[in-house]
Enzyme design. Structure first.
Site, PDB file in Angstrom:
ATOM      1  N   ASN A  76      46.533  52.507  46.219  1.00 14.64           N
ATOM      2  CA  ASN A  76      47.479  51.698  47.018  1.00 14.64           C
ATOM      3  C   ASN A  76      48.445  52.571  47.807  1.00 14.64           C
ATOM      4  N   ALA A  86      40.642  34.806  35.781  1.00 16.16           N
ATOM      5  CA  ALA A  86      40.052  33.991  34.707  1.00 16.16           C
ATOM      6  C   ALA A  86      39.559  32.655  35.273  1.00 16.16           C
ATOM      7  N   LYS A 140      38.673  32.095  38.429  1.00 19.42           N
ATOM      8  CA  LYS A 140      37.517  32.349  39.303  1.00 19.42           C
ATOM      9  C   LYS A 140      36.277  32.599  38.442  1.00 19.42           C
ATOM     10  N   ASN A 147      39.679  41.622  50.576  1.00 17.04           N
ATOM     11  CA  ASN A 147      39.531  41.437  52.023  1.00 17.04           C
ATOM     12  C   ASN A 147      40.817  41.823  52.728  1.00 17.04           C
ATOM     13  N   PRO A 174      57.616  46.918  48.517  1.00  8.07           N
ATOM     14  CA  PRO A 174      57.649  46.973  47.044  1.00  8.07           C
ATOM     15  C   PRO A 174      56.315  47.427  46.432  1.00  8.07           C
ATOM     16  N   TYR A 192      44.466  34.349  37.559  1.00  8.94           N
ATOM     17  CA  TYR A 192      43.655  34.039  38.756  1.00  8.94           C
ATOM     18  C   TYR A 192      42.188  34.370  38.506  1.00  8.94           C
ATOM     19  N   TYR A 249      54.086  48.320  43.483  1.00  9.04           N
ATOM     20  CA  TYR A 249      54.111  48.041  42.041  1.00  9.04           C
ATOM     21  C   TYR A 249      53.817  49.328  41.246  1.00  9.04           C
ATOM     22  N   THR A 268      35.123  36.550  43.652  1.00 11.52           N
ATOM     23  CA  THR A 268      35.819  37.840  43.763  1.00 11.52           C
ATOM     24  C   THR A 268      35.285  38.857  42.758  1.00 11.52           C
ATOM     25  N   ASP A 269      35.487  40.131  43.069  1.00  8.36           N
ATOM     26  CA  ASP A 269      35.104  41.185  42.112  1.00  8.36           C
ATOM     27  C   ASP A 269      36.065  41.220  40.922  1.00  8.36           C
ATOM     28  N   GLU A 270      37.207  40.514  41.049  1.00  4.63           N
ATOM     29  CA  GLU A 270      38.202  40.556  39.965  1.00  4.63           C
ATOM     30  C   GLU A 270      37.679  39.926  38.675  1.00  4.63           C
ATOM     31  N   LEU A 290      45.540  22.057  52.694  1.00  3.41           N
ATOM     32  CA  LEU A 290      46.710  22.618  53.393  1.00  3.41           C
ATOM     33  C   LEU A 290      47.845  22.912  52.417  1.00  3.41           C
ATOM     34  N   ALA A 337      40.605  27.681  47.105  1.00  3.34           N
ATOM     35  CA  ALA A 337      41.111  28.175  45.824  1.00  3.34           C
ATOM     36  C   ALA A 337      42.568  28.555  45.967  1.00  3.34           C
ATOM     37  N   GLU A 338      43.249  28.606  44.832  1.00  7.39           N
ATOM     38  CA  GLU A 338      44.528  29.308  44.759  1.00  7.39           C
ATOM     39  C   GLU A 338      44.151  30.772  44.558  1.00  7.39           C
TER      40      GLU A 338
HETATM   41  P1  NAD Z   1      43.721  31.716  51.017  1.00 12.10           P
HETATM   42  O1  NAD Z   1      44.716  31.567  49.925  1.00 12.10           O
HETATM   43  O2  NAD Z   1      44.108  32.418  52.273  1.00 12.10           O
HETATM   44  O3  NAD Z   1      43.172  30.277  51.451  1.00 12.10           O
HETATM   45  C1  NAD Z   1      42.788  29.305  50.523  1.00 12.10           C
HETATM   46  C2  NAD Z   1      42.597  27.997  51.287  1.00 12.10           C
HETATM   47  O4  NAD Z   1      42.143  27.015  50.357  1.00 12.10           O
HETATM   48  C3  NAD Z   1      43.884  27.462  51.918  1.00 12.10           C
HETATM   49  O5  NAD Z   1      43.618  27.009  53.217  1.00 12.10           O
HETATM   50  C4  NAD Z   1      44.267  26.305  51.003  1.00 12.10           C
HETATM   51  O6  NAD Z   1      44.991  25.284  51.675  1.00 12.10           O
HETATM   52  C5  NAD Z   1      42.909  25.829  50.525  1.00 12.10           C
HETATM   53  N1  NAD Z   1      42.941  25.134  49.236  1.00 12.10           N
HETATM   54  C6  NAD Z   1      43.526  25.545  48.080  1.00 12.10           C
HETATM   55  N2  NAD Z   1      43.334  24.638  47.106  1.00 12.10           N
HETATM   56  C7  NAD Z   1      42.589  23.647  47.651  1.00 12.10           C
HETATM   57  C8  NAD Z   1      42.060  22.436  47.158  1.00 12.10           C
HETATM   58  N3  NAD Z   1      42.259  22.053  45.884  1.00 12.10           N
HETATM   59  N4  NAD Z   1      41.333  21.644  47.990  1.00 12.10           N
HETATM   60  C9  NAD Z   1      41.139  22.001  49.285  1.00 12.10           C
HETATM   61  N5  NAD Z   1      41.634  23.131  49.806  1.00 12.10           N
HETATM   62  C10 NAD Z   1      42.352  23.944  49.008  1.00 12.10           C
HETATM   63  O7  NAD Z   1      42.450  32.415  50.334  1.00 12.10           O
HETATM   64  P2  NAD Z   1      41.418  33.476  50.919  1.00 12.10           P
HETATM   65  O8  NAD Z   1      41.984  34.823  50.728  1.00 12.10           O
HETATM   66  O9  NAD Z   1      40.962  33.024  52.238  1.00 12.10           O
HETATM   67  O10 NAD Z   1      40.242  33.316  49.858  1.00 12.10           O
HETATM   68  C11 NAD Z   1      39.188  32.371  50.055  1.00 12.10           C
HETATM   69  C12 NAD Z   1      38.199  32.481  48.904  1.00 12.10           C
HETATM   70  O11 NAD Z   1      37.685  33.817  48.821  1.00 12.10           O
HETATM   71  C13 NAD Z   1      38.817  32.189  47.533  1.00 12.10           C
HETATM   72  O12 NAD Z   1      37.897  31.436  46.785  1.00 12.10           O
HETATM   73  C14 NAD Z   1      39.041  33.556  46.921  1.00 12.10           C
HETATM   74  O13 NAD Z   1      38.986  33.506  45.518  1.00 12.10           O
HETATM   75  C15 NAD Z   1      37.862  34.324  47.511  1.00 12.10           C
HETATM   76  N6  NAD Z   1      38.079  35.772  47.632  1.00 12.10           N
HETATM   77  C16 NAD Z   1      39.208  36.241  48.260  1.00 12.10           C
HETATM   78  C17 NAD Z   1      39.366  37.622  48.406  1.00 12.10           C
HETATM   79  C18 NAD Z   1      40.575  38.187  49.118  1.00 12.10           C
HETATM   80  O14 NAD Z   1      40.753  39.425  49.112  1.00 12.10           O
HETATM   81  N7  NAD Z   1      41.401  37.392  49.778  1.00 12.10           N
HETATM   82  C19 NAD Z   1      38.419  38.505  47.882  1.00 12.10           C
HETATM   83  C20 NAD Z   1      37.277  37.973  47.258  1.00 12.10           C
HETATM   84  C21 NAD Z   1      37.122  36.607  47.140  1.00 12.10           C
HETATM   85  P1  TYD Z   2      46.970  41.870  46.268  1.00 13.52           P
HETATM   86  O1  TYD Z   2      46.941  41.813  47.754  1.00 13.52           O
HETATM   87  O2  TYD Z   2      47.866  40.916  45.539  1.00 13.52           O
HETATM   88  O3  TYD Z   2      45.460  41.741  45.768  1.00 13.52           O
HETATM   89  P2  TYD Z   2      44.846  41.887  44.265  1.00 13.52           P
HETATM   90  O4  TYD Z   2      45.920  42.008  43.271  1.00 13.52           O
HETATM   91  O5  TYD Z   2      44.094  40.617  44.144  1.00 13.52           O
HETATM   92  O6  TYD Z   2      43.978  43.103  44.317  1.00 13.52           O
HETATM   93  O7  TYD Z   2      47.371  43.329  45.836  1.00 13.52           O
HETATM   94  C1  TYD Z   2      46.614  44.467  46.195  1.00 13.52           C
HETATM   95  C2  TYD Z   2      47.181  45.649  45.439  1.00 13.52           C
HETATM   96  O8  TYD Z   2      48.515  45.901  45.905  1.00 13.52           O
HETATM   97  C3  TYD Z   2      47.297  45.410  43.950  1.00 13.52           C
HETATM   98  O9  TYD Z   2      46.997  46.613  43.261  1.00 13.52           O
HETATM   99  C4  TYD Z   2      48.749  45.036  43.757  1.00 13.52           C
HETATM  100  C5  TYD Z   2      49.457  45.825  44.837  1.00 13.52           C
HETATM  101  N1  TYD Z   2      50.699  45.211  45.342  1.00 13.52           N
HETATM  102  C6  TYD Z   2      51.891  45.953  45.390  1.00 13.52           C
HETATM  103  O10 TYD Z   2      51.937  47.136  45.013  1.00 13.52           O
HETATM  104  N2  TYD Z   2      53.015  45.331  45.861  1.00 13.52           N
HETATM  105  C7  TYD Z   2      53.016  44.029  46.284  1.00 13.52           C
HETATM  106  O11 TYD Z   2      54.089  43.511  46.685  1.00 13.52           O
HETATM  107  C8  TYD Z   2      51.779  43.294  46.256  1.00 13.52           C
HETATM  108  C9  TYD Z   2      51.727  41.849  46.703  1.00 13.52           C
HETATM  109  C10 TYD Z   2      50.648  43.927  45.781  1.00 13.52           C
END
Ligand code: NAD
Ligand code: TYD
Length: 334
Positions: free
Chosen positions: A247, A150, A152, A178, A203, A148, A205, A122-124, A35, A81-82
């Protein structure tokens, strides 16, 4: 089957828990979540009393908690994850602790008790594509470029290393950006939708010509389910939404869907180390798992805009405390 889902109170994890319980009525599931600011139990309110569901507040980097839970289940699905790139630019320590050390602790427990683990990535991790490069796939070399990605990448390497070194039953998925409901409003789409509703500027970027491939969150959850059910141990599967888009074009769609106009666009300083382009080739998932994305960007975005409009309480809860502090700091640094 009994699952340990980590990070299940976050965006994708909470969608996955709903998906799994709906489609697997005989299964039970434990959600281990620390949490952090991104974890929100409101995402799971409707299943709180479901006897198949248990919530444990805890850290995946805490060995005692992790070992005691992994012992009880058949498979670990690691979402914890963070996840926000901008936060990782401001400081990487928490990312290393949760994403790298946390994954290592899970792997040790999975090894100790001979269980299976699916690692969500992630694809990153593949870095940035040039304008003419083919999309990322399972054979693209790793080349992460922000803190981030790095961390993952490090976690993916550890998962694969435990497969080769210790014969662990693992699978990995690498997915594009996602989007969907319950997405924390610091990320691009929910931040912009909330700003537009509140009459604030958005905003963008740099020039806004960076490209991303967007996948509807429930399509991603179906993909993970397919890997758990049909994936080959030791293998990686890439999931994508069907093509990249700039974007600025997504911003224009959000502006139209919220009834605003382009005067709400504000170009701000670019993100440090901003990856220019991501796109994913999901041929392997299609041929081996029979998986394909089902929601088109405009359709999903309309659903998302509707949801954010109808859920001010959820947004209000997110936009307090730690989030506000972070947000203030971000703006001060610009
Ligand atoms: P999110 O930031 O919405 O949620 C992360 C969750 O993990 C939170 O509920 C947080 O409380 C929990 N958490 C963080 N550190 C923790 C720890 N040390 N122990 C237990 N719980 C912890 O993230 P999300 O967008 O739902 O992403 C979930 C996963 O999918 C991640 O591993 C992320 O790298 C991967 N992913 C995300 C995306 C995306 O676009 N969001 C795309 C590809 C992969
Ligand atoms: P983000 O949702 O942070 O995902 P990621 O960087 O992991 O792809 O950002 C998606 C795209 O949007 C990315 O190219 C950065 C851009 N962006 C902005 O232009 N302004 C913003 O305030 C944010 C958060 C992201």
């Amino acid at each position: 089957m009994k699952l340990l889902v980590t990070g299940g109170a976050g965006f994708i994890g909470s969608h996955f828990i709903h998906h799994w319980l709906e489609h697997h009525p005989d299964d039970a599931l434990i959600n281990l979540d620390k949490l952090t600011y991104a974890g929100n139990l409101m995402n799971l309110q409707d299943i709180e009393k479901d006897p198949r569901y248990t919530f444990v507040k805890g850290d995946i980097a805490d060995r005692e908690t992790v070992f005691s839970l992994v012992k009880e289940v058949d498979i670990v699905v690691n979402f914890a994850a963070e996840t926000h790139v901008d936060r990782s630019v401001m400081g990487v320590e928490e990312f290393i602790r949760s994403n790298v050390l946390g994954t290592a602790v899970l792997l040790d427990a999975v090894k100790e008790y001979g269980k299976r683990m699916h690692h969500v990535s992630t694809d990153e991790v593949f870095g940035a594509l040039g304008p003419e490069d083919p999309p990322f796939s399972e054979i693209t070399p790793y080349a992460p470029r922000n803190p981030y990605s790095a961390t993952k990448a490090a976690s993916d390497h550890l998962v694969r290393a435990y497969y080769y070194t210790h014969g662990l039953q693992i699978t990995i998925s690498n997915c594009s950006n996602n989007y969907g409901t319950h997405m924390f409003p610091e990320k691009f789409m929910p931040l912009f939708i909330c700003n537009l509703f509140e009459g604030k500027k958005v905003p963008v970027y740099g020039d806004g010509l960076q490209k991303r491939d967007w996948i509807w969150v429930d399509d991603h959850c179906r993909g993970i389910e397919a890997v758990i059910e049909k994936g080959k141990i030791g293998e990686t599967y890439c999931f994508g939404g069907g093509g990249d888009i700039a974007n600025i074009d997504v911003v224009k769609m959000m502006i139209e869907l919220t009834g605003r106009d382009e005067s709400f666009i504000e170009h701000v300083k670019d993100r440090a180390g901003h990856d220019r382009r991501y796109d994913v080739d999901y041929t392997k998932a299609k041929t081996e798992l029979g998986w394909e994305p089902s929601v088109r960007l405009r359709e999903g975005l309309s659903e998302m805009v509707r949801w954010y409009k109808n859920n001010p309480d959820w947004i209000e809860q997110c936009c307090s405390g730690a989030y506000q502090d972070y947000y203030k700091k971000q703006y001060e640094q610009r």
